[in-house]
Design a protein around this motif. Structure first.
Motif, PDB file in Angstrom:
ATOM      1  N   VAL A  10     -13.708 -83.638  47.505  1.00 23.35           N
ATOM      2  CA  VAL A  10     -14.569 -82.954  46.594  1.00 23.35           C
ATOM      3  C   VAL A  10     -15.886 -82.428  47.248  1.00 23.35           C
ATOM      4  O   VAL A  10     -16.070 -81.331  46.936  1.00 23.35           O
ATOM      5  CB  VAL A  10     -14.827 -84.018  45.367  1.00 23.35           C
ATOM      6  CG1 VAL A  10     -16.031 -83.490  44.671  1.00 23.35           C
ATOM      7  CG2 VAL A  10     -13.938 -84.408  44.582  1.00 23.35           C
ATOM      8  N   TYR A  11     -16.413 -83.175  48.265  1.00 21.31           N
ATOM      9  CA  TYR A  11     -17.543 -82.714  48.827  1.00 21.31           C
ATOM     10  C   TYR A  11     -17.066 -81.427  49.817  1.00 21.31           C
ATOM     11  O   TYR A  11     -17.979 -80.545  49.586  1.00 21.31           O
ATOM     12  CB  TYR A  11     -17.895 -83.676  50.165  1.00 21.31           C
ATOM     13  CG  TYR A  11     -18.695 -85.120  49.474  1.00 21.31           C
ATOM     14  CD1 TYR A  11     -19.145 -85.215  48.367  1.00 21.31           C
ATOM     15  CD2 TYR A  11     -18.785 -85.761  50.456  1.00 21.31           C
ATOM     16  CE1 TYR A  11     -19.746 -86.251  47.926  1.00 21.31           C
ATOM     17  CE2 TYR A  11     -19.628 -87.217  49.997  1.00 21.31           C
ATOM     18  CZ  TYR A  11     -20.165 -87.408  48.757  1.00 21.31           C
ATOM     19  OH  TYR A  11     -20.541 -88.363  48.516  1.00 21.31           O
ATOM     20  N   GLU A  12     -15.918 -81.357  50.385  1.00 19.54           N
ATOM     21  CA  GLU A  12     -15.486 -80.169  51.087  1.00 19.54           C
ATOM     22  C   GLU A  12     -15.386 -79.234  49.916  1.00 19.54           C
ATOM     23  O   GLU A  12     -15.877 -77.913  50.386  1.00 19.54           O
ATOM     24  CB  GLU A  12     -14.124 -80.506  51.628  1.00 19.54           C
ATOM     25  CG  GLU A  12     -14.374 -81.428  52.927  1.00 19.54           C
ATOM     26  CD  GLU A  12     -13.131 -81.994  53.405  1.00 19.54           C
ATOM     27  OE1 GLU A  12     -11.865 -81.472  53.171  1.00 19.54           O
ATOM     28  OE2 GLU A  12     -13.136 -82.702  54.471  1.00 19.54           O
ATOM     29  N   LEU A  13     -14.676 -79.152  48.845  1.00 16.05           N
ATOM     30  CA  LEU A  13     -14.638 -78.161  47.922  1.00 16.05           C
ATOM     31  C   LEU A  13     -16.135 -77.547  47.656  1.00 16.05           C
ATOM     32  O   LEU A  13     -16.157 -76.442  47.511  1.00 16.05           O
ATOM     33  CB  LEU A  13     -13.781 -78.655  46.712  1.00 16.05           C
ATOM     34  CG  LEU A  13     -13.467 -77.600  45.707  1.00 16.05           C
ATOM     35  CD1 LEU A  13     -12.713 -76.509  46.214  1.00 16.05           C
ATOM     36  CD2 LEU A  13     -12.942 -78.177  44.595  1.00 16.05           C
ATOM     37  N   ILE A  14     -16.978 -78.502  47.366  1.00 11.64           N
ATOM     38  CA  ILE A  14     -18.208 -78.271  46.894  1.00 11.64           C
ATOM     39  C   ILE A  14     -19.134 -77.386  47.864  1.00 11.64           C
ATOM     40  O   ILE A  14     -19.569 -76.025  47.691  1.00 11.64           O
ATOM     41  CB  ILE A  14     -18.937 -79.177  46.386  1.00 11.64           C
ATOM     42  CG1 ILE A  14     -18.641 -79.780  44.993  1.00 11.64           C
ATOM     43  CG2 ILE A  14     -20.510 -79.021  46.285  1.00 11.64           C
ATOM     44  CD1 ILE A  14     -19.230 -81.152  44.665  1.00 11.64           C
ATOM     45  N   ALA A  15     -18.715 -77.856  49.009  1.00 11.18           N
ATOM     46  CA  ALA A  15     -19.399 -76.966  50.305  1.00 11.18           C
ATOM     47  C   ALA A  15     -19.050 -75.554  50.452  1.00 11.18           C
ATOM     48  O   ALA A  15     -19.681 -74.862  50.489  1.00 11.18           O
ATOM     49  CB  ALA A  15     -19.153 -77.834  51.506  1.00 11.18           C
ATOM     50  N   GLU A  16     -17.560 -75.469  50.317  1.00  8.42           N
ATOM     51  CA  GLU A  16     -16.692 -74.362  50.397  1.00  8.42           C
ATOM     52  C   GLU A  16     -17.239 -73.277  49.316  1.00  8.42           C
ATOM     53  O   GLU A  16     -17.526 -72.032  49.486  1.00  8.42           O
ATOM     54  CB  GLU A  16     -15.493 -74.489  50.105  1.00  8.42           C
ATOM     55  CG  GLU A  16     -14.456 -73.347  50.293  1.00  8.42           C
ATOM     56  CD  GLU A  16     -13.102 -73.794  50.193  1.00  8.42           C
ATOM     57  OE1 GLU A  16     -12.236 -72.817  49.461  1.00  8.42           O
ATOM     58  OE2 GLU A  16     -12.493 -74.474  50.863  1.00  8.42           O
ATOM     59  N   GLN A  17     -17.517 -73.846  48.163  1.00  7.63           N
ATOM     60  CA  GLN A  17     -17.726 -73.019  46.822  1.00  7.63           C
ATOM     61  C   GLN A  17     -19.338 -72.699  47.302  1.00  7.63           C
ATOM     62  O   GLN A  17     -19.693 -71.240  46.938  1.00  7.63           O
ATOM     63  CB  GLN A  17     -17.724 -73.603  45.574  1.00  7.63           C
ATOM     64  CG  GLN A  17     -16.369 -74.045  45.297  1.00  7.63           C
ATOM     65  CD  GLN A  17     -15.416 -72.834  45.074  1.00  7.63           C
ATOM     66  OE1 GLN A  17     -15.895 -71.827  44.474  1.00  7.63           O
ATOM     67  NE2 GLN A  17     -14.318 -72.850  45.863  1.00  7.63           N
ATOM     68  N   ALA A  18     -20.179 -73.319  47.860  1.00  2.08           N
ATOM     69  CA  ALA A  18     -21.614 -73.122  48.204  1.00  2.08           C
ATOM     70  C   ALA A  18     -21.567 -72.129  49.043  1.00  2.08           C
ATOM     71  O   ALA A  18     -22.329 -71.199  49.110  1.00  2.08           O
ATOM     72  CB  ALA A  18     -22.379 -74.367  48.662  1.00  2.08           C
ATOM     73  N   ARG A  19     -20.819 -72.025  50.224  1.00  3.18           N
ATOM     74  CA  ARG A  19     -20.896 -71.304  51.207  1.00  3.18           C
ATOM     75  C   ARG A  19     -20.176 -69.831  50.958  1.00  3.18           C
ATOM     76  O   ARG A  19     -20.809 -68.843  51.501  1.00  3.18           O
ATOM     77  CB  ARG A  19     -19.973 -71.614  52.308  1.00  3.18           C
ATOM     78  CG  ARG A  19     -20.248 -72.737  53.350  1.00  3.18           C
ATOM     79  CD  ARG A  19     -19.423 -72.921  54.701  1.00  3.18           C
ATOM     80  NE  ARG A  19     -18.193 -73.210  54.328  1.00  3.18           N
ATOM     81  CZ  ARG A  19     -17.861 -74.535  54.173  1.00  3.18           C
ATOM     82  NH1 ARG A  19     -18.635 -75.568  54.276  1.00  3.18           N
ATOM     83  NH2 ARG A  19     -16.690 -74.876  53.765  1.00  3.18           N
ATOM     84  N   ALA A  20     -19.595 -69.889  49.736  1.00  2.34           N
ATOM     85  CA  ALA A  20     -18.919 -68.618  49.154  1.00  2.34           C
ATOM     86  C   ALA A  20     -20.020 -67.711  48.345  1.00  2.34           C
ATOM     87  O   ALA A  20     -19.845 -66.992  47.795  1.00  2.34           O
ATOM     88  CB  ALA A  20     -17.808 -68.759  48.521  1.00  2.34           C
TER      89      ALA A  20
END
Length: 71
Positions: A10-20
């Motif tokens: 979940v942390y990785e998914l959130i970080a990926e979305q934020a980077r986008a």
């Protein structure tokens, strides 16, 4: 969220979305989750924003006080 692997995903998914460039709203009473993921934290009390933390103000001390209502 219980299992550490699930939490990390979940942390990785959130970080990926934020980077986008997407905004992500996280609702949690787990201060570790909030401190680890958020660049802005709104603490609600009785459905009203009681405290807003951003930048260097996002610390465990400030967050716990805000959550306890002793800010």
């Amino acid at each position: 969220m219980g299992h550490p692997i699930e939490r990390r995903k979940v942390y990785e998914l959130i970080a990926e979305q934020a980077r986008a460039g997407l905004g992500v709203i996280v609702s949690s009473s787990d201060e570790g989750d909030l401190l680890g993921m958020c660049t802005r934290i709104l603490v609600l009390r009785h459905g009203v924003i009681a405290t807003e933390l951003t930048g260097d103000d996002i610390t465990e001390h400030n967050l716990l006080h805000a959550m306890e209502g002793t800010d």
